[in-house]
Design an enzyme around this catalytic site. Structure first.
Site, PDB file in Angstrom:
ATOM      1  N   TYR A 246       0.831  -1.213   0.000  1.00 37.20           N
ATOM      2  CA  TYR A 246       0.000   0.000   0.000  1.00 37.20           C
ATOM      3  C   TYR A 246       0.860   1.257   0.000  1.00 37.20           C
ATOM      4  O   TYR A 246       0.675   2.161   0.808  1.00 37.20           O
ATOM      5  CB  TYR A 246      -0.937   0.010   1.224  1.00 37.20           C
ATOM      6  CG  TYR A 246      -1.577  -1.335   1.492  1.00 37.20           C
ATOM      7  CD1 TYR A 246      -2.567  -1.824   0.639  1.00 37.20           C
ATOM      8  CD2 TYR A 246      -1.176  -2.130   2.557  1.00 37.20           C
ATOM      9  CE1 TYR A 246      -3.147  -3.062   0.858  1.00 37.20           C
ATOM     10  CE2 TYR A 246      -1.749  -3.376   2.778  1.00 37.20           C
ATOM     11  CZ  TYR A 246      -2.732  -3.832   1.924  1.00 37.20           C
ATOM     12  OH  TYR A 246      -3.291  -5.065   2.142  1.00 37.20           O
TER      13      TYR A 246
ATOM     14  N   TYR B 265     -12.871  -7.364   5.353  1.00 41.36           N
ATOM     15  CA  TYR B 265     -11.614  -7.455   4.615  1.00 41.36           C
ATOM     16  C   TYR B 265     -11.321  -8.925   4.376  1.00 41.36           C
ATOM     17  O   TYR B 265     -11.259  -9.715   5.329  1.00 41.36           O
ATOM     18  CB  TYR B 265     -10.448  -6.805   5.383  1.00 41.36           C
ATOM     19  CG  TYR B 265      -9.156  -6.988   4.625  1.00 41.36           C
ATOM     20  CD1 TYR B 265      -8.866  -6.200   3.517  1.00 41.36           C
ATOM     21  CD2 TYR B 265      -8.255  -8.003   4.972  1.00 41.36           C
ATOM     22  CE1 TYR B 265      -7.712  -6.412   2.777  1.00 41.36           C
ATOM     23  CE2 TYR B 265      -7.099  -8.204   4.239  1.00 41.36           C
ATOM     24  CZ  TYR B 265      -6.828  -7.409   3.145  1.00 41.36           C
ATOM     25  OH  TYR B 265      -5.686  -7.624   2.415  1.00 41.36           O
TER      26      TYR B 265
ATOM     27  N   ASP C 167     -14.038 -16.623   7.227  1.00 35.63           N
ATOM     28  CA  ASP C 167     -12.636 -16.256   7.013  1.00 35.63           C
ATOM     29  C   ASP C 167     -11.967 -16.069   8.377  1.00 35.63           C
ATOM     30  O   ASP C 167     -12.142 -15.048   9.027  1.00 35.63           O
ATOM     31  CB  ASP C 167     -12.584 -14.963   6.184  1.00 35.63           C
ATOM     32  CG  ASP C 167     -11.170 -14.478   5.920  1.00 35.63           C
ATOM     33  OD1 ASP C 167     -10.232 -15.009   6.543  1.00 35.63           O
ATOM     34  OD2 ASP C 167     -11.002 -13.545   5.099  1.00 35.63           O
TER      35      ASP C 167
ATOM     36  N   LYS D 228      -2.271 -16.531   8.026  1.00 36.86           N
ATOM     37  CA  LYS D 228      -1.527 -15.724   9.005  1.00 36.86           C
ATOM     38  C   LYS D 228      -0.794 -16.562  10.088  1.00 36.86           C
ATOM     39  O   LYS D 228       0.341 -16.911   9.883  1.00 36.86           O
ATOM     40  CB  LYS D 228      -2.443 -14.662   9.590  1.00 36.86           C
ATOM     41  CG  LYS D 228      -2.784 -13.604   8.525  1.00 36.86           C
ATOM     42  CD  LYS D 228      -3.301 -12.306   9.093  1.00 36.86           C
ATOM     43  CE  LYS D 228      -3.203 -11.174   8.110  1.00 36.86           C
ATOM     44  NZ  LYS D 228      -4.382 -10.927   7.294  1.00 36.86           N
TER      45      LYS D 228
HETATM   46  C1  LIG Z   1      -4.801 -10.931   5.945  1.00 37.27           C
HETATM   47  C2  LIG Z   1      -6.142 -11.385   5.629  1.00 37.27           C
HETATM   48  C3  LIG Z   1      -6.460 -11.940   4.381  1.00 37.27           C
HETATM   49  C4  LIG Z   1      -5.452 -12.031   3.247  1.00 37.27           C
HETATM   50  O1  LIG Z   1      -4.377 -12.859   3.561  1.00 37.27           O
HETATM   51  P1  LIG Z   1      -2.989 -12.680   2.739  1.00 37.27           P
HETATM   52  O2  LIG Z   1      -2.125 -13.763   3.283  1.00 37.27           O
HETATM   53  O3  LIG Z   1      -2.501 -11.305   3.058  1.00 37.27           O
HETATM   54  O4  LIG Z   1      -3.295 -12.854   1.314  1.00 37.27           O
HETATM   55  C5  LIG Z   1      -7.754 -12.380   4.173  1.00 37.27           C
HETATM   56  N1  LIG Z   1      -8.689 -12.293   5.137  1.00 37.27           N
HETATM   57  C6  LIG Z   1      -8.418 -11.770   6.348  1.00 37.27           C
HETATM   58  C7  LIG Z   1      -9.502 -11.730   7.384  1.00 37.27           C
HETATM   59  C8  LIG Z   1      -7.143 -11.293   6.633  1.00 37.27           C
HETATM   60  O5  LIG Z   1      -6.888 -10.756   7.823  1.00 37.27           O
END
Ligand SMILES: *Cc1c(COP(=O)(O)O)cnc(C)c1O
Length: 406
Positions: free
Chosen positions: A15, A140, A227, A256
């Protein structure tokens, strides 16, 4: 400094512009909760490298897993081949999630792309041609185009890409049930972050919307995609955000913290119903296969990280972090410039009224030995579970001073 000269000439940062318009700090090394800069500065890490370093940096168990696997087999293609580090990881994920069918991806965004594709295929396999999703405001889900299509259209980068993005249906947490009822015949799935919405606003929700989503998605046979990339692996005080509502999604994404922040790896896990329905249909397969799928180095580190986590007293640790964040940030609520203070698990958030202070807060914290990266109005910290009380107090007191000094 030489690194910065080269950086300014050749290196994009997340970014950012090239050269960067904001400060970039050259890092020399890391250890436990400390980031050592090239100029000798030591910073206590308040970010756990975007939610990933759940055991702190350079954990000897993870390093050993990586070294051992590097000597045996760093990587083979996953098309037509398999190996113990991958099968062992899939088995662990299946056990931890109650979702037995696991797709190993190379980043969180890719796991979300695969989840969206899987939901579309599931519907197709059942004779339903639908491709829109219900997603939440402030969501997100990643930066690739499919993922961006389910990120909040207002506070993300949507407007820059216009027509190229898939058009989806957005609703608030409060209206989720109503929206599912309204669009139940037109949607391929519901996608949401459980309990905490991360990069879209660091919002903390009570679990009710998860129960409603589960109930309605079951009723209408709509895949519920959760997610857990940010929330997973204990960040909210329970293993999964979903555990706060005692629900199991049909499709879960994780990333993550999966490798303890050492390797790029994520995963999607689905119910047997989803994988059987696709596999037994005319479609037959999930049309997705990254070159580095099932990377053996990443799988080995993920296995070691998950073992470390489940065999540790992470729950106690995260609870104790939660009470320190609550207690320490409480007094900020009364400040004129503070809009809100909230926290859960290993996550502490101070929302300011004004978005112009991010760089000032960051500079103050770095000068005082703490690495933090606020965005917009949000000053937040996510810490490793094995942080010491002294280190955590250093983080909270420095953030407090930074905000009080504005
Ligand atoms: C960080 C994140 C993503 C994307 O993961 P990347 O490894 O950066 O591609 C998707 N969803 C959530 C909730 C996230 O925190």
């Amino acid at each position: 400094m030489k690194i910065l000269d080269i950086d300014n000439q050749h290196t994009w940062h997340p970014y950012n512009s090239l050269p960067s318009k904001s400060t970039i700090l050259p890092v020399k090394s890391t250890d436990k909760q400390t980031i050592f800069l090239e100029d000798g500065t030591e910073l206590v890490d308040a970010m756990s490298s975007w939610w990933s370093a759940i055991h702190g940096y350079n954990h000897p168990t993870l390093i050993k897993a990586l070294e051992t696997q590097a000597n045996i087999m760093p990587h083979v293609m996953f098309g037509g081949l398999t190996h113990e580090p991958a099968t062992s990881l899939c088995e662990k994920i299946a056990k931890l999630t109650n979702l037995p069918s696991v797709f190993l991806a190379d980043s969180g965004s890719v796991s979300v792309e695969v989840a969206l594709k899987t939901a579309i295929l599931y519907n197709k396999a059942k004779g339903k041609n639908v491709s829109k999703f219900i997603a939440l405001e402030n969501a997100y889900h990643g930066d690739t185009l499919g993922c961006m299509g389910v990120c909040d259209p207002q506070n993300s980068m949507h407007s820059l890409y216009g027509d190229y993005l898939p058009q989806n249906i957005f609703t608030s947490v409060e209206n989720l049930g109503e929206t599912i009822e309204k669009y139940k015949d037109e949607i391929a799935g519901v996608i949401l972050e459980p309990i905490v919405q991360g990069a879209g606003g660091m919002k903390v929700h009570s679990p009710e919307y998860l129960k409603i989503a589960r109930e309605l998605c079951t009723k209408y046979d709509i895949p519920l995609i959760v997610d857990e990339i940010a929330t997973g692996f204990g960040h909210t005080g329970l293993m999964w955000g979903c555990d706060h509502a005692n629900i199991t999604p049909d499709i879960m994404c994780m990333g993550k913290g999966l490798t303890g922040g050492m390797m790029s790896m994520a995963a999607m896990a689905t119910s047997k119903n989803i994988s059987d329905t696709i596999s037994n249909s005319d479609i037959g397969v999930i049309m997705h296969g990254p070159t580095f799928m099932g990377n053996a180095l990443a799988c080995s580190v993920a296995n070691a990280s998950l073992d470390l986590l489940v065999n540790s007293n992470w729950k106690e640790k995260v609870n104790s972090i939660e009470s320190i964040f609550s207690k320490e940030f409480e007094s900020l609520k009364d400040l004129e410039i503070v809009a809100d203070v909230r926290n859960i698990g290993a996550i502490g958030v101070v929302e300011l009224k004004d978005a112009s202070h991010a760089q000032t807060v960051q500079d103050f914290c770095v000068e005082n030995g703490v690495w933090i990266r606020p965005f917009g109005k949000l000053v937040y910290s996510i810490v490793s579970y094995n942080i010491t009380d002294i280190e955590l107090h250093k983080i909270t007191s420095t953030i407090k001073e930074a905000i009080k000094s504005l």
